[in-house]
Scaffold this motif. Structure first.
Motif, PDB file in Angstrom:
ATOM      1  N   GLU A 275       0.854  -1.180   0.000  1.00  0.00           N
ATOM      2  CA  GLU A 275       0.000   0.000   0.000  1.00  0.00           C
ATOM      3  C   GLU A 275       0.896   1.238   0.000  1.00  0.00           C
ATOM      4  N   CYS A 276       0.526   2.259  -0.781  1.00  0.00           N
ATOM      5  CA  CYS A 276       1.373   3.446  -0.935  1.00  0.00           C
ATOM      6  C   CYS A 276       1.604   4.106   0.425  1.00  0.00           C
ATOM      7  N   PHE A 277       2.893   4.234   0.799  1.00  0.00           N
ATOM      8  CA  PHE A 277       3.186   4.799   2.124  1.00  0.00           C
ATOM      9  C   PHE A 277       3.097   6.315   2.125  1.00  0.00           C
ATOM     10  N   VAL A 278       2.937   6.912   0.949  1.00  0.00           N
ATOM     11  CA  VAL A 278       2.820   8.371   0.886  1.00  0.00           C
ATOM     12  C   VAL A 278       1.373   8.788   1.158  1.00  0.00           C
ATOM     13  N   CYS A 279       0.405   8.136   0.488  1.00  0.00           N
ATOM     14  CA  CYS A 279      -0.994   8.567   0.603  1.00  0.00           C
ATOM     15  C   CYS A 279      -1.812   7.574   1.420  1.00  0.00           C
ATOM     16  N   GLY A 280      -1.214   6.460   1.858  1.00  0.00           N
ATOM     17  CA  GLY A 280      -1.961   5.470   2.634  1.00  0.00           C
ATOM     18  C   GLY A 280      -3.040   4.793   1.819  1.00  0.00           C
ATOM     19  N   ALA A 282      -4.888   6.166  -0.660  1.00  0.00           N
ATOM     20  CA  ALA A 282      -5.921   7.045  -1.219  1.00  0.00           C
ATOM     21  C   ALA A 282      -5.646   7.378  -2.681  1.00  0.00           C
ATOM     22  N   GLY A 283      -4.388   7.278  -3.102  1.00  0.00           N
ATOM     23  CA  GLY A 283      -4.035   7.630  -4.491  1.00  0.00           C
ATOM     24  C   GLY A 283      -3.293   8.958  -4.541  1.00  0.00           C
ATOM     25  N   CYS A 284      -2.101   8.948  -5.123  1.00  0.00           N
ATOM     26  CA  CYS A 284      -1.307  10.182  -5.228  1.00  0.00           C
ATOM     27  C   CYS A 284      -0.380  10.059  -6.437  1.00  0.00           C
ATOM     28  N   THR A 285       0.467  11.064  -6.642  1.00  0.00           N
ATOM     29  CA  THR A 285       1.326  11.012  -7.829  1.00  0.00           C
ATOM     30  C   THR A 285       2.380   9.916  -7.713  1.00  0.00           C
ATOM     31  N   VAL A 286       2.849   9.631  -6.468  1.00  0.00           N
ATOM     32  CA  VAL A 286       3.885   8.595  -6.304  1.00  0.00           C
ATOM     33  C   VAL A 286       3.356   7.238  -6.756  1.00  0.00           C
ATOM     34  N   CYS A 287       2.103   6.908  -6.365  1.00  0.00           N
ATOM     35  CA  CYS A 287       1.523   5.616  -6.752  1.00  0.00           C
ATOM     36  C   CYS A 287       0.694   5.731  -8.027  1.00  0.00           C
ATOM     37  N   LYS A 288       0.773   6.857  -8.672  1.00  0.00           N
ATOM     38  CA  LYS A 288       0.017   7.141  -9.903  1.00  0.00           C
ATOM     39  C   LYS A 288      -1.478   6.898  -9.722  1.00  0.00           C
TER      40      LYS A 288
HETATM   41 ZN    ZN Z   1       0.055   7.116  -3.151  1.00  0.00          ZN
END
Ligand code: ZN
Length: 352
Positions: A275-280, A282-288
């Motif tokens: 799971e994306c550790f930046v947005c938890g 939710a979806g962000c640019t790091v996980c596209k």
């Molecule tokens: Zn993310």
């Protein structure tokens, strides 16, 4: 005549003893050894001296000239030493000034990440097994269930080493750390071929692929591979181990998911996302925008690979996985171009 030369010499030497600095030394040279100096005038006038006296007069004049030139260079050296002594005296070192900064070396960011990963794996009971970077086609591909001309080789265009005619077994820079699996299994199984010991190792190191260099791919990169072989190892062990690794790496809340995939040397094969550790999630640019980050490829060790390593696939099973420290580093620090990592620009490296 001799008296006149003695007067010239005496006058010149006595005025030289008054000289205290470089400019007046130069003035003295012009005055006493220059074109219109009395000595030079004397030498120029030798033509008028009676023929019989001429050689003696010439020799005498020359002796004076040599003497004056020697005195001049002696004086110049004395002045140089005096000037140095007085500058040392006057310009003493100011010990209150700040010193020059000494730049301390540091670990390369990839080394830091490699050590982070290996420290986690060490806590989980894995031993580090290092293997060679120059390999044969046999170890890099064939023994890992990539037969000759297998299309999966296309994923790993290689740097071949010119080493004479070697037929179907050329030498190349390894395209992954996986040949170490065969080296390790053969080494372990040779200890006790009838009943080989279990294996739990991490294989770190540099790999090379003939890639176009872009923001996302380099011709060199590190991998850390894990290999577990033993009795009754199942896919549940794989999932448990790798999920545990992800929690140790990204935090206790880190969720993981497995997607079916294909690798020639594992069956079944999967890719694990965290799971994306930046947005938890939710979806962000790091996980596209997906909420998930691709972390590693994994699978159960293919029976052919176990066999090639000296482990009977009817009695032994195992799992393996591979991941990229550079990619983890890029995700962690949001580095958007892999070329920074090997460009050796101190402005980049100093940030770690
Ligand atoms: Zn993310």
């Amino acid at each position: 005549m001799q008296e006149r030369l003695n007067d010239i010499e005496r006058a010149a030497l006595s005025s030289l003893s008054e000289v205290r600095d470089e400019p007046s030394l130069e003035a003295w040279r012009v005055q006493h050894l220059g074109r219109s100096a009395p000595l030079m005038q004397f030498i120029a006038g030798l033509g008028q001296v009676p023929k019989d006296d001429r050689p003696a007069a010439g020799q005498a004049a020359n002796r004076v000239k040599v003497a004056l030139e020697a005195a001049l260079s002696e004086r110049r050296e004395a002045l140089r030493i005096a000037a140095l002594a007085s500058s040392l005296e006057e310009e003493q070192i100011d010990v209150t000034l700040p010193g020059r900064t000494i730049h301390r070396g540091r670990l390369h960011p990839v080394t830091i990440q490699l050590r982070r990963v290996l420290a986690i794996l060490a806590e989980m009971g894995f031993q580090v097994y290092t293997s060679r970077e120059v390999e044969t086609d046999e170890y890099n591909f064939q023994l890992l269930n990539f037969p000759l001309h297998h299309p999966a080789r296309e994923m790993a265009d290689s740097f071949y080493v010119a080493a004479g005619e070697r037929g179907d077994n050329p030498i190349l820079l390894r395209t992954h750390t996986s040949p170490g699996q065969i080296h390790a299994m053969r080494e372990y199984s040779a200890m006790n071929p009838k009943d080989p010991p279990p294996i739990r190792i991490a294989l770190p190191g540099m790999c090379f692929r003939y890639e176009q260099i872009t923001a996302r791919s380099e011709i060199q990169f590190n991998q850390v591979e894990g290999l577990v072989v033993g009795r009754s190892i199942t896919f549940a062990d794989l999932k448990g181990t790798l999920s545990d690794f992800a929690r140790r790496m990204f935090g206790q809340q880190a969720r993981t998911r497995f997607r079916a995939s294909y690798f020639p040397f594992t069956e079944p094969s999967a890719e694990m996302d965290a799971e994306c550790f930046v947005c938890g999630g939710a979806g962000c640019t790091v996980c596209k925008g997906t909420g998930w980050l691709e972390i590693l490829g994994c699978g159960m060790v293919h029976p052919v690979v176990l066999q090639n390593g000296g482990y009977d696939p009817k009695r032994y099973t195992g799992f393996a996985w591979g991941m990229g420290p550079e990619r983890q580093l890029m995700l962690r620090y949001r580095i958007d171009d892999i070329r920074y990592i090997f460009a050796n620009d101190a402005r980049f490296l100093q940030q770690f």
